[in-house]
Write a protein that holds these residues in place. Structure first.
Motif, PDB file in Angstrom:
ATOM      1  N   ILE A  58     -23.213 -81.745-120.197  1.00 10.05           N
ATOM      2  CA  ILE A  58     -23.464 -80.828-121.309  1.00 10.05           C
ATOM      3  C   ILE A  58     -23.067 -81.531-122.598  1.00 10.05           C
ATOM      4  O   ILE A  58     -21.942 -82.017-122.734  1.00 10.05           O
ATOM      5  CB  ILE A  58     -22.657 -79.525-121.127  1.00 10.05           C
TER       6      ILE A  58
ATOM      7  N   TRP B 162     -23.840 -79.980-125.752  1.00  7.02           N
ATOM      8  CA  TRP B 162     -23.423 -78.914-126.672  1.00  7.02           C
ATOM      9  C   TRP B 162     -23.616 -77.586-125.984  1.00  7.02           C
ATOM     10  O   TRP B 162     -24.603 -77.396-125.279  1.00  7.02           O
ATOM     11  CB  TRP B 162     -24.253 -78.927-127.973  1.00  7.02           C
ATOM     12  N   PRO B 163     -22.617 -76.704-126.047  1.00  2.75           N
ATOM     13  CA  PRO B 163     -21.400 -76.707-126.863  1.00  2.75           C
ATOM     14  C   PRO B 163     -20.323 -77.637-126.312  1.00  2.75           C
ATOM     15  O   PRO B 163     -20.444 -78.146-125.197  1.00  2.75           O
ATOM     16  CB  PRO B 163     -20.953 -75.247-126.821  1.00  2.75           C
TER      17      PRO B 163
ATOM     18  N   TRP C  37     -29.262 -69.883-130.053  1.00  2.89           N
ATOM     19  CA  TRP C  37     -28.705 -71.245-130.119  1.00  2.89           C
ATOM     20  C   TRP C  37     -29.370 -72.121-129.067  1.00  2.89           C
ATOM     21  O   TRP C  37     -29.788 -71.644-128.003  1.00  2.89           O
ATOM     22  CB  TRP C  37     -27.196 -71.219-129.862  1.00  2.89           C
TER      23      TRP C  37
ATOM     24  N   LEU D 139     -28.674 -74.664-126.325  1.00  2.00           N
ATOM     25  CA  LEU D 139     -27.668 -75.312-125.487  1.00  2.00           C
ATOM     26  C   LEU D 139     -28.313 -76.559-124.892  1.00  2.00           C
ATOM     27  O   LEU D 139     -29.404 -76.491-124.318  1.00  2.00           O
ATOM     28  CB  LEU D 139     -27.191 -74.360-124.386  1.00  2.00           C
TER      29      LEU D 139
ATOM     30  N   TRP E  62     -29.277 -73.943-115.691  1.00  3.55           N
ATOM     31  CA  TRP E  62     -28.035 -73.492-116.296  1.00  3.55           C
ATOM     32  C   TRP E  62     -27.630 -72.119-115.756  1.00  3.55           C
ATOM     33  O   TRP E  62     -28.483 -71.307-115.377  1.00  3.55           O
ATOM     34  CB  TRP E  62     -28.193 -73.341-117.812  1.00  3.55           C
TER      35      TRP E  62
ATOM     36  N   GLN F  40     -32.656 -78.469-122.429  1.00  2.76           N
ATOM     37  CA  GLN F  40     -32.300 -77.607-123.555  1.00  2.76           C
ATOM     38  C   GLN F  40     -32.772 -76.191-123.257  1.00  2.76           C
ATOM     39  O   GLN F  40     -33.901 -75.973-122.829  1.00  2.76           O
ATOM     40  CB  GLN F  40     -32.929 -78.135-124.840  1.00  2.76           C
TER      41      GLN F  40
ATOM     42  N   TRP G  22     -30.315 -69.520-126.222  1.00  4.36           N
ATOM     43  CA  TRP G  22     -29.395 -68.435-125.855  1.00  4.36           C
ATOM     44  C   TRP G  22     -29.015 -67.676-127.111  1.00  4.36           C
ATOM     45  O   TRP G  22     -28.650 -68.280-128.133  1.00  4.36           O
ATOM     46  CB  TRP G  22     -28.139 -69.026-125.194  1.00  4.36           C
TER      47      TRP G  22
ATOM     48  N   LEU H 138     -19.847 -71.904-118.922  1.00  3.61           N
ATOM     49  CA  LEU H 138     -21.182 -72.489-118.844  1.00  3.61           C
ATOM     50  C   LEU H 138     -21.193 -73.560-117.765  1.00  3.61           C
ATOM     51  O   LEU H 138     -20.281 -74.394-117.697  1.00  3.61           O
ATOM     52  CB  LEU H 138     -21.550 -73.091-120.205  1.00  3.61           C
TER      53      LEU H 138
END
Length: 666
Positions: free
Chosen positions: A592, A594-595, A611, A613, A623, A635, A638, A647
């Motif tokens: 991952i 980001w975040p 956003w 992710l 995910w 990607q 969300w 996550l």
């Protein structure tokens, strides 16, 4: 006859009591000449072997003094001086001043005694007749020493015992032994005892180098150690005249005035005062170290141009010996900064990289994420890509984010155990001492054979993990030729408070640590590295050779697709080499991007939309968020919700590839 003598005494106003004392003195000295009472005095060897200098001295590897430390506050003594090393001028001045017939009498000089008795009888000036042997007896036996301050002479009883002791000394000691012991035990000025301390600390000369000018001053001090310079000058000039050297008097006066009242407790040697305080604990110790005085001076000169405090430590790579230990700008009585713990930001980074290379989880061409490019939610919403670069490029550019991601390892216990083997604490400890850091670096970068650091009783690694190939790779990534000086590898550490920059690295022969107090200049890190190279050139004149690859390494051309970096030749430990064309994927299936793990993001009007992710993945991924499916692909979108979230990134077989927690606040 006696009545005539008494009449003469009355006619010249001679004190009858004084006459009586003289007659008594004559009688007891006559008795002493035939007495055979045994005096309990030590032998010459006993006196010499029991002598302990007040100072301890730290010597370099060749016996040259580096620093001295006074550890006896009562008296200032230096090592015992052999009579064979004494200058002829000093021996001549001593005998002329104190005992002209030293080699003729047997402890008592009867001619001098009769002359003194006659002068004491008929003159108001007093004259002594003690020989060097009698004076030495007074030094050896506490009961025979001069009375307390305020009285002028020994008592009649003390004179009696002193004479008997002198006769006994002459029976059991040779004349050279008496002369040698006298010169080493005699008080000269203040707390200076012995010819060694007097010559070195008053004139800066060894006893073997004393000329007549210094010798007559020292001989004059025996009569009055603490007399004022003019008094000493007058006595020394009279002695020089006795030796047919009257023209020396002006020079004697100048020297006495300049030197006799100077401080006498300053160190004689000051090349390594802080280290001396670390090591010298007992009076009289002469400790030979592994330091090299020439290299010590070279580093002192190199650091002399720095306005602030600085220090340097030089280690021999092959033997593990400490060759130089320099501390500038710190008083010797303060704690040695080389052994004090200093908080350094991520001090373990180069050692963790070395461990990753050794256990084959890292390679020089392996790709890592520069995590510092992801700043906040706006970047995520904009879909900004995370920068990917090779480990070699990350090290060359000192990319903290990339290196932090590269050494992120769930096996923290293995890293901490590895650091412990290098003499370092674990990664939970933010502080490390500079000397520990240097010893560990030398351990990592040593050649195939490893010898524990030695030469100083300071904690040092006694072993290191097997890492011959990793040591080569680390130096190959960190190093480069420098201005005709050959190959060197280095790393910069900064203290957490911003006050220090530490440059640490090695050549083929040495490991050098250099610490400089930082300045506000934004280029100070560059300055510290430049000063490190200059200091290295001062201690190693010949060009340094690059590290030699072992049989466990292979070299080949590597290219990247897409071409995030130019194609190049690269070194690999056998079994870790890549195909000639390397896809610009990650060295792990997916992660991952980001975040960020543990991050807290604020939800506002700008970031309330969905956003993105993101993950850096080399395989199909999907995910879950808080245990619920979220989407597929590198990607996903969300809509943010406040609270703490878990996550997960899953692979094709639902295996967990990465997981983290983050939070969103209103």
């Amino acid at each position: 006859m006696l009545s005539a003598r008494l009449s003469a005494c009355r006619s010249t106003h001679v004190n009858p009591a004084r006459l009586l004392r003289a007659l008594l003195a004559t009688s007891w000295l006559c008795i002493a000449s035939v007495a055979s009472a045994a005096q309990v005095l030590p032998g010459f060897e006993q006196v010499r072997t029991s002598w302990v200098a007040s100072d301890s001295v730290l010597l370099d590897r060749n016996g040259e003094p580096l620093a001295d430390l006074r550890l006896d506050p009562r008296v200032r003594r230096l090592p015992w001086v052999s009579l064979q090393t004494l200058s002829p001028a000093m021996r001549e001045a001593l005998l002329a001043a104190e005992d002209k017939r030293f080699f003729e009498h047997s402890g008592i000089d009867w001619k001098a005694f009769i002359g003194a008795a006659w002068q004491n009888l008929w003159s108001r000036s007093r004259r002594g007749a003690s020989t060097l042997t009698m004076q030495l007896a007074g030094m050896l036996d506490p009961a025979l020493r001069l009375p307390a301050k305020g009285t002028e002479r020994r008592s009649v009883t003390q004179k009696w015992d002193q004479s008997l002791a002198a006769i006994e000394l002459e029976k059991h000691w040779t004349k050279p032994q008496i002369l040698e012991a006298y010169l080493n035990l005699a008080p000269f000025r203040g707390d200076l005892e012995g010819i060694g301390a007097a010559s070195q600390l008053l004139f800066g000369l060894g006893p073997e180098a004393l000329t007549r000018r210094e010798a007559v001053i020292l001989a004059a001090l025996l009569r009055g150690p603490n007399a004022k310079p003019p008094v000493v000058t007058r006595r020394a000039c009279a002695l020089a005249a006795t030796l047919n050297d009257r023209q020396l008097c002006p020079a004697i006066g100048e020297l006495a005035q300049a030197r006799l009242n100077n401080p006498r407790n300053t160190p004689r040697f000051a090349l390594a005062p802080q280290l001396a305080r670390n090591l010298l604990k007992e009076p009289g110790l002469q400790l030979r170290s592994t330091l090299d005085a020439t290299q010590q001076r070279a580093l002192i000169a190199a650091l002399a141009r720095e306005p602030g405090a600085s220090w340097a430590l030089l280690l021999d790579n092959a033997s593990g010996e400490v060759r130089a230990w320099v501390v500038q700008g710190s008083a010797p009585e303060l704690p040695d900064p080389m052994t004090q713990r200093l908080e350094l930001a991520q001090w373990w980074t180069p050692f963790a990289v070395a461990q990753g290379l050794a256990d084959r989880s890292l390679t020089a061409a392996g790709l890592v994420i520069d995590g510092d490019t992801v700043l906040d939610a706006r970047d995520a919403r904009a879909g900004q890509r995370t920068r990917i670069l090779s480990l070699r490029t990350a090290i060359a550019g000192r990319s903290r984010g990339a290196l932090r991601n590269a050494i992120r390892d769930p096996h923290a216990e293995a890293l901490n155990s590895w650091l412990h083997d290098l003499g370092l604490d674990n990664t939970d400890t933010p502080a490390v001492s500079p000397h520990q850091l240097a010893l560990a670096w030398r351990s990592v970068t040593s050649a195939s054979s490893f010898v524990a650091a030695r030469g100083l009783p300071l904690e040092a690694p006694q072993k290191r993990p097997a890492m011959q190939e990793a040591a080569f790779l680390l130096q190959d990534m960190l190093g480069a030729p420098h201005n005709g000086s050959g190959f060197r590898s280095s790393w910069l550490f900064g203290s957490s408070d911003g006050q220090w920059q530490i440059a640490l690295g090695n050549s083929d022969r040495y490991t050098l640590l250099l610490g400089l107090r930082s300045s506000p200049s934004p280029d100070f890190a560059t300055h510290a590295l430049l000063r490190w190279h200059e200091s290295f050139s001062a201690v190693q004149k010949e060009p340094s050779r690059p590290p030699q690859a072992s049989e466990g390494l292979v070299n080949g051309i590597i290219a990247f697709e897409p071409p995030i970096e130019p194609a190049r030749r690269e070194w690999f430990i056998k079994g870790t080499e890549f195909s000639p064309v390397m896809l610009a994927a990650l060295p792990y299936p997916a992660r991952i991007s980001w975040p960020q793990a543990g991050a807290s993001y604020r939800l506002d009007a700008i970031t309330a939309d969905a956003w993105a992710l993101r993950a850096d993945a080399a395989c199909a991924v999907h995910w879950t968020l808080d245990g619920k499916p979220l989407g597929q692909g590198a990607q996903v979108r969300w809509t943010p919700q406040t609270g703490r979230h878990q996550l997960r990134l899953l692979g094709p077989r639902d295996e967990v590839l990465d997981a983290l927690e983050f939070s969103v606040t209103p």
